[in-house]
Each structure stands twice: as C-alpha cells, then as structure tokens.
Motif scaffolding. Structure first.
Motif, PDB file in Angstrom:
ATOM      1  N   ASP A 199      64.738  33.235 -77.199  1.00 17.39           N
ATOM      2  CA  ASP A 199      63.675  32.766 -76.096  1.00 17.39           C
ATOM      3  C   ASP A 199      63.853  31.290 -75.842  1.00 17.39           C
ATOM      4  O   ASP A 199      63.514  30.654 -76.966  1.00 17.39           O
ATOM      5  CB  ASP A 199      62.386  33.344 -76.601  1.00 17.39           C
ATOM      6  CG  ASP A 199      61.452  33.099 -75.262  1.00 17.39           C
ATOM      7  OD1 ASP A 199      61.052  31.686 -74.853  1.00 17.39           O
ATOM      8  OD2 ASP A 199      60.585  33.949 -74.734  1.00 17.39           O
ATOM      9  N   PHE A 200      64.418  30.648 -75.009  1.00 14.12           N
ATOM     10  CA  PHE A 200      64.593  29.240 -74.694  1.00 14.12           C
ATOM     11  C   PHE A 200      63.227  28.644 -74.683  1.00 14.12           C
ATOM     12  O   PHE A 200      63.277  27.479 -75.329  1.00 14.12           O
ATOM     13  CB  PHE A 200      65.091  29.139 -73.279  1.00 14.12           C
ATOM     14  CG  PHE A 200      65.756  27.681 -73.063  1.00 14.12           C
ATOM     15  CD1 PHE A 200      66.957  27.388 -73.235  1.00 14.12           C
ATOM     16  CD2 PHE A 200      64.697  26.650 -72.712  1.00 14.12           C
ATOM     17  CE1 PHE A 200      67.362  25.909 -72.981  1.00 14.12           C
ATOM     18  CE2 PHE A 200      65.180  25.430 -72.706  1.00 14.12           C
ATOM     19  CZ  PHE A 200      66.374  25.104 -72.799  1.00 14.12           C
ATOM     20  N   GLY A 201      62.252  28.962 -74.217  1.00 15.52           N
ATOM     21  CA  GLY A 201      61.023  28.443 -74.075  1.00 15.52           C
ATOM     22  C   GLY A 201      60.275  28.228 -75.397  1.00 15.52           C
ATOM     23  O   GLY A 201      59.968  27.233 -76.083  1.00 15.52           O
ATOM     24  N   ASP A 202      60.220  29.377 -76.335  1.00 13.08           N
ATOM     25  CA  ASP A 202      59.911  29.277 -77.663  1.00 13.08           C
ATOM     26  C   ASP A 202      60.605  28.476 -78.500  1.00 13.08           C
ATOM     27  O   ASP A 202      60.081  27.643 -79.197  1.00 13.08           O
ATOM     28  CB  ASP A 202      60.069  30.682 -78.264  1.00 13.08           C
ATOM     29  CG  ASP A 202      58.973  31.719 -77.689  1.00 13.08           C
ATOM     30  OD1 ASP A 202      57.922  31.137 -77.156  1.00 13.08           O
ATOM     31  OD2 ASP A 202      58.893  33.103 -78.029  1.00 13.08           O
ATOM     32  N   ARG A 203      61.820  28.336 -78.317  1.00 14.44           N
ATOM     33  CA  ARG A 203      62.894  27.393 -79.156  1.00 14.44           C
ATOM     34  C   ARG A 203      62.720  25.899 -78.866  1.00 14.44           C
ATOM     35  O   ARG A 203      62.621  25.100 -79.680  1.00 14.44           O
ATOM     36  CB  ARG A 203      64.293  28.088 -78.983  1.00 14.44           C
ATOM     37  CG  ARG A 203      64.475  29.334 -79.531  1.00 14.44           C
ATOM     38  CD  ARG A 203      65.690  29.559 -80.023  1.00 14.44           C
ATOM     39  NE  ARG A 203      66.570  28.920 -81.179  1.00 14.44           N
ATOM     40  CZ  ARG A 203      67.758  28.761 -81.453  1.00 14.44           C
ATOM     41  NH1 ARG A 203      68.573  29.268 -80.582  1.00 14.44           N
ATOM     42  NH2 ARG A 203      67.916  28.207 -82.467  1.00 14.44           N
ATOM     43  N   TYR A 204      62.504  25.606 -77.393  1.00 17.03           N
ATOM     44  CA  TYR A 204      62.471  24.256 -77.238  1.00 17.03           C
ATOM     45  C   TYR A 204      61.112  23.771 -77.356  1.00 17.03           C
ATOM     46  O   TYR A 204      60.835  22.813 -77.799  1.00 17.03           O
ATOM     47  CB  TYR A 204      62.523  24.245 -75.585  1.00 17.03           C
ATOM     48  CG  TYR A 204      62.526  22.983 -74.792  1.00 17.03           C
ATOM     49  CD1 TYR A 204      63.792  22.328 -75.111  1.00 17.03           C
ATOM     50  CD2 TYR A 204      61.581  22.319 -74.574  1.00 17.03           C
ATOM     51  CE1 TYR A 204      63.872  20.870 -74.439  1.00 17.03           C
ATOM     52  CE2 TYR A 204      61.570  21.092 -74.172  1.00 17.03           C
ATOM     53  CZ  TYR A 204      62.640  20.205 -73.997  1.00 17.03           C
ATOM     54  OH  TYR A 204      62.458  18.979 -73.566  1.00 17.03           O
ATOM     55  N   PHE A 205      59.921  24.635 -77.055  1.00 24.32           N
ATOM     56  CA  PHE A 205      58.454  24.038 -77.435  1.00 24.32           C
ATOM     57  C   PHE A 205      58.113  24.563 -78.746  1.00 24.32           C
ATOM     58  O   PHE A 205      56.961  23.962 -79.043  1.00 24.32           O
ATOM     59  CB  PHE A 205      57.653  24.621 -76.241  1.00 24.32           C
ATOM     60  CG  PHE A 205      58.136  24.194 -75.093  1.00 24.32           C
ATOM     61  CD1 PHE A 205      57.597  22.953 -74.559  1.00 24.32           C
ATOM     62  CD2 PHE A 205      58.477  24.995 -73.993  1.00 24.32           C
ATOM     63  CE1 PHE A 205      58.266  22.270 -73.214  1.00 24.32           C
ATOM     64  CE2 PHE A 205      58.790  24.741 -72.462  1.00 24.32           C
ATOM     65  CZ  PHE A 205      58.613  23.780 -72.463  1.00 24.32           C
ATOM     66  N   GLY A 206      59.045  25.083 -79.528  1.00 15.37           N
ATOM     67  CA  GLY A 206      58.697  25.276 -80.868  1.00 15.37           C
ATOM     68  C   GLY A 206      57.109  26.320 -81.033  1.00 15.37           C
ATOM     69  O   GLY A 206      56.537  26.096 -81.949  1.00 15.37           O
TER      70      GLY A 206
END
Ligand code: URA
Length: 207
Positions: A199-206
């Motif tokens: 999940d891009f958002g989860d990984r980018y936004f932590g």
C-alpha cells in the motif's frame, strides 16, 4: 490505442527496487518516492508548450525559453499527495486540484468524498498523479470528472501499473497517455498489484 508509456532510467529502476523492498522503512521510502516521482513527472511533461525569449548572458544575447504556465496537477488523494510535493518543487507555478476517492475494500469500487478543481481548467494541461494504477477505477473516475469540466489535454503519472488497469483505461480513455515506471504482473484477490510494493499511502505516510 494503448497509451502506456514506460519511463526508462537506471536511477528509476534503482529507486523503484528500494520502494518495492518490504524492508524499506518510511524515511527511505519517502526519499526514493521523490526520485521516482521526479523522473516520471519530467518525462510526463516533456510535451508541454514553451515560448521563445531572448536572454542576455554575461557574455552575449542568446535564445532562451520559458514554459507556458498552463499546467495543473490533480493528485488522487491520498497517495497522489506524495507525488504532488515533488511536482510542485519542479513546477512551483502550477496549480493543483484535488479529488478524494476511497476504495470500498470488498468491491474495490471508487467512492468520491472530495473534489475541488481550479478555475479555467478546461484550457490547461492536466497531469493526474496516482502512484498505483490497480483496477483503473480511480483514474477512470478522475478522468471522467475532468472531461465533464471540458478538459481536453489529460495525462496521468503513475509509479506502478497493473495490466487490468491499463486495459480499462485503454478501452475507456485511449486519448489519455499514462506514464509509469513499471507494468507489473496482475492484481490479487484484494486488488493489490503483484509484485507491486504494497500500500503506497501506508508506506509513504507511515500509517
Ligand atoms: N494501491 C496501492 O497502494 N497498492 C496496490 O497494490 C494497489 C492499490
């Protein structure tokens, strides 16, 4: 017509591999998301119009150029924000509109919860920012919303794309070029791209 444009650069492959690695933490993920986004956005804007102008260097007059300031970024919330920050660093004069779409976890159908586009958008060059092209539902929804406003010049910048999403977009919007760093294998039952990067958002936004 298939409008997929695979962006090629050794640094892009290097940074994308770091994004894919499940052991990459938020700090490195953000750093390499910036590098990947920069390369894709630069490629996706290379057709934009320029004006000629004369420039006086310390030594003589010469021919110079300035870009026509008619670019609008449309990040698909939330993960598109990651690409918007980079896009605005490259093109600080460009305006931005927003579309918030939430995927229903069981049906993977996109539901709109927010939309705000800048005025005069119909005459501008639009670049949609959506890192993960999975089913293509969010991108198709965004393109439809922009076309309803009369926009004609639309492109999309993704980081990873799945064949299923590419096909949907090629069938529905063959006039919209899609720039991506990679075309992956397939979508799994949860509509996640495989091999993808999670999940891009989860990984980018932590998250
Ligand atoms: N969105 C993501 O962040 N990852 C996927 O694999 C699919 C959609």
């Amino acid at each position: 017509m298939n409008q997929i444009r695979i962006v090629e650069h050794p640094l892009l492959k290097h940074s994308l591999s770091i994004l894919r690695d499940k052991n990459t933490g938020t700090e490195d993920f953000c750093r390499h998301a910036v590098i990947v986004s920069q390369i894709i956005i630069i490629e996706a804007t290379k057709h934009l119009p320029m004006h000629e102008k004369s420039v006086i260097t310390p030594l003589s007059d010469t021919q110079g150029y300035s870009m026509e300031k008619s670019l609008v970024f449309i990040p698909v919330l939330r993960s598109g924000i990651a690409m918007l920050l980079t896009a605005k660093e490259l093109f600080p004069w460009a305006s931005a509109g927003f579309i918030g779409l939430e995927r229903n976890e069981s049906t993977a159908v996109a539901h709109e919860y927010y939309k705000k586009f800048p005025p005069g958008i119909q005459d501008k060059h639009i670049l949609i920012l959506d890192p993960m092209l999975a089913t293509g539902g969010s991108l198709a929804y965004t393109i439809s919303a922009l076309k309803n406003k009369g926009t004609k010049d639309i492109s999309a910048a993704c980081i990873v794309a799945a064949p299923e999403g590419i096909k949907l977009l090629a069938d529905k919007y063959p006039d919209v070029p899609i720039y991506t760093a990679a075309v992956d294998s397939y979508l799994n039952n949860e509509k996640c791209i495989v091999p993808g990067l999670g999940d891009f958002g989860d990984r980018y936004f932590g998250t």
